[in-house]
Each structure stands twice: as C-alpha cells, then as structure tokens.
Scaffold this motif. Structure first.
Motif, PDB file in Angstrom:
ATOM      1  N   VAL A  23       0.770  -1.185  -0.067  1.00 28.33           N
ATOM      2  CA  VAL A  23       0.004  -0.202  -0.067  1.00 28.33           C
ATOM      3  C   VAL A  23       0.851   1.264  -0.041  1.00 28.33           C
ATOM      4  O   VAL A  23       0.628   2.144  -0.782  1.00 28.33           O
ATOM      5  CB  VAL A  23      -0.978  -0.036   1.163  1.00 28.33           C
ATOM      6  CG1 VAL A  23      -1.456   1.433   1.447  1.00 28.33           C
ATOM      7  CG2 VAL A  23      -2.037  -1.002   0.944  1.00 28.33           C
ATOM      8  N   LEU A  24       1.987   1.395   1.056  1.00 28.79           N
ATOM      9  CA  LEU A  24       2.803   2.597   0.844  1.00 28.79           C
ATOM     10  C   LEU A  24       3.336   2.695  -0.459  1.00 28.79           C
ATOM     11  O   LEU A  24       3.585   3.707  -1.018  1.00 28.79           O
ATOM     12  CB  LEU A  24       3.858   2.267   1.850  1.00 28.79           C
ATOM     13  CG  LEU A  24       3.172   2.502   3.240  1.00 28.79           C
ATOM     14  CD1 LEU A  24       4.263   1.943   4.371  1.00 28.79           C
ATOM     15  CD2 LEU A  24       2.607   3.665   3.668  1.00 28.79           C
ATOM     16  N   GLY A  25       3.915   1.495  -1.066  1.00 24.19           N
ATOM     17  CA  GLY A  25       4.535   1.739  -2.366  1.00 24.19           C
ATOM     18  C   GLY A  25       3.554   2.100  -3.690  1.00 24.19           C
ATOM     19  O   GLY A  25       4.065   3.142  -4.399  1.00 24.19           O
ATOM     20  N   VAL A  26       2.467   1.681  -3.584  1.00 25.37           N
ATOM     21  CA  VAL A  26       1.568   2.324  -4.568  1.00 25.37           C
ATOM     22  C   VAL A  26       0.980   3.664  -4.195  1.00 25.37           C
ATOM     23  O   VAL A  26       0.878   4.278  -5.278  1.00 25.37           O
ATOM     24  CB  VAL A  26       0.450   1.229  -4.395  1.00 25.37           C
ATOM     25  CG1 VAL A  26      -1.049   1.872  -5.357  1.00 25.37           C
ATOM     26  CG2 VAL A  26       0.555  -0.248  -4.817  1.00 25.37           C
ATOM     27  N   PHE A  27       1.019   3.975  -3.016  1.00 24.68           N
ATOM     28  CA  PHE A  27       0.831   5.551  -2.817  1.00 24.68           C
ATOM     29  C   PHE A  27       1.775   6.251  -3.227  1.00 24.68           C
ATOM     30  O   PHE A  27       1.669   7.353  -3.993  1.00 24.68           O
ATOM     31  CB  PHE A  27       0.413   5.671  -1.267  1.00 24.68           C
ATOM     32  CG  PHE A  27      -0.660   5.348  -0.698  1.00 24.68           C
ATOM     33  CD1 PHE A  27      -1.896   4.853  -1.542  1.00 24.68           C
ATOM     34  CD2 PHE A  27      -1.028   4.962   0.824  1.00 24.68           C
ATOM     35  CE1 PHE A  27      -3.065   4.562  -1.090  1.00 24.68           C
ATOM     36  CE2 PHE A  27      -2.165   4.534   0.974  1.00 24.68           C
ATOM     37  CZ  PHE A  27      -3.544   4.257   0.229  1.00 24.68           C
ATOM     38  N   MET A  28       2.976   5.817  -3.025  1.00 22.08           N
ATOM     39  CA  MET A  28       4.229   6.644  -3.300  1.00 22.08           C
ATOM     40  C   MET A  28       4.022   6.776  -4.881  1.00 22.08           C
ATOM     41  O   MET A  28       4.550   7.637  -5.483  1.00 22.08           O
ATOM     42  CB  MET A  28       5.474   5.898  -2.892  1.00 22.08           C
ATOM     43  CG  MET A  28       6.846   6.502  -3.402  1.00 22.08           C
ATOM     44  SD  MET A  28       8.084   5.563  -2.729  1.00 22.08           S
ATOM     45  CE  MET A  28       8.245   4.450  -3.877  1.00 22.08           C
ATOM     46  N   PHE A  29       4.081   5.482  -5.553  1.00 22.31           N
ATOM     47  CA  PHE A  29       3.993   5.465  -7.292  1.00 22.31           C
ATOM     48  C   PHE A  29       2.742   6.521  -7.750  1.00 22.31           C
ATOM     49  O   PHE A  29       2.944   7.039  -8.728  1.00 22.31           O
ATOM     50  CB  PHE A  29       4.204   4.225  -7.764  1.00 22.31           C
ATOM     51  CG  PHE A  29       5.318   3.693  -7.650  1.00 22.31           C
ATOM     52  CD1 PHE A  29       6.669   4.375  -8.180  1.00 22.31           C
ATOM     53  CD2 PHE A  29       5.540   2.495  -6.806  1.00 22.31           C
ATOM     54  CE1 PHE A  29       7.709   3.715  -8.154  1.00 22.31           C
ATOM     55  CE2 PHE A  29       6.988   2.084  -6.802  1.00 22.31           C
ATOM     56  CZ  PHE A  29       8.087   2.651  -7.477  1.00 22.31           C
ATOM     57  N   MET A  30       1.528   6.417  -7.006  1.00 22.74           N
ATOM     58  CA  MET A  30       0.492   7.060  -7.474  1.00 22.74           C
ATOM     59  C   MET A  30       0.735   8.466  -7.478  1.00 22.74           C
ATOM     60  O   MET A  30      -0.259   9.309  -8.139  1.00 22.74           O
ATOM     61  CB  MET A  30      -0.658   6.386  -7.000  1.00 22.74           C
ATOM     62  CG  MET A  30      -1.470   5.492  -7.151  1.00 22.74           C
ATOM     63  SD  MET A  30      -2.941   4.773  -6.262  1.00 22.74           S
ATOM     64  CE  MET A  30      -3.903   4.113  -7.651  1.00 22.74           C
TER      65      MET A  30
END
Length: 93
Positions: A23-30
């Motif tokens: 989730v943190l990775g997805v937020f960062m990339f989003m």
C-alpha cells in the motif's frame, strides 16, 4: 495439525507486513503517476500470491483443510495490512 497453526500465524504476520509495504509503495507511485501505482500494485500483488503459492507447494505437505486455514490467514493478513495502512496514512487522491 498444531504446526499449521503456528505457520498460519506466521503467514498472517508476513502478509500484514507485505500488505503495508504494498500500500505504501502504491501510494508513493500514485503520487507520481496514477497508472504506474495502480498497475504496479496489481503486478506486485499477483507476484506475491504466485511466490507464496509456489513456496507453499514445495515446502509443505498439508491437507486440504490445513491449506484452507493458510489461505484464510494469508488473505486476512493482506486485508489487515491494506486497511490498517489506509486508515493510518489516509491518502488524498
């Protein structure tokens, strides 16, 4: 069947950590590009499921009932990690 309960707890904990990281990775990339985060999250999520299923098949000799427990623990851990992170971080997309 006792070792599977300990294994289920380990799978639950591992998937909670993986869920938080994903989730943190997805937020960062989003934050950079919505599509990059969305498709990256799907790809990494599918890869995690594949790797865990492959490792489980090679390392474990479990019954169908025990495998159901492991699948439930893995799914619950992933959901717990995702929901917990979303409620903690509270992203603004």
């Amino acid at each position: 069947m006792a070792p599977v309960h300990w294994l289920s707890a380990g799978v639950l904990a591992l998937n909670t950590v993986i869920g938080v990281a994903l989730v943190l990775g997805v937020f960062m990339f989003m934050e950079r590009r919505i599509h990059l985060g969305a498709f990256g999250g799907l790809f990494v999520g599918a890869a995690v499921i594949y790797v865990e299923a492959t490792m489980g098949e090679r390392l474990l000799q479990v019954t169908v009932g025990e495998m159901k427990l492991l699948v439930l623990a893995a799914a619950f851990g992933a959901v717990l990690g995702v929901v917990g992170t979303v409620l903690t971080v509270k992203p603004e997309l």
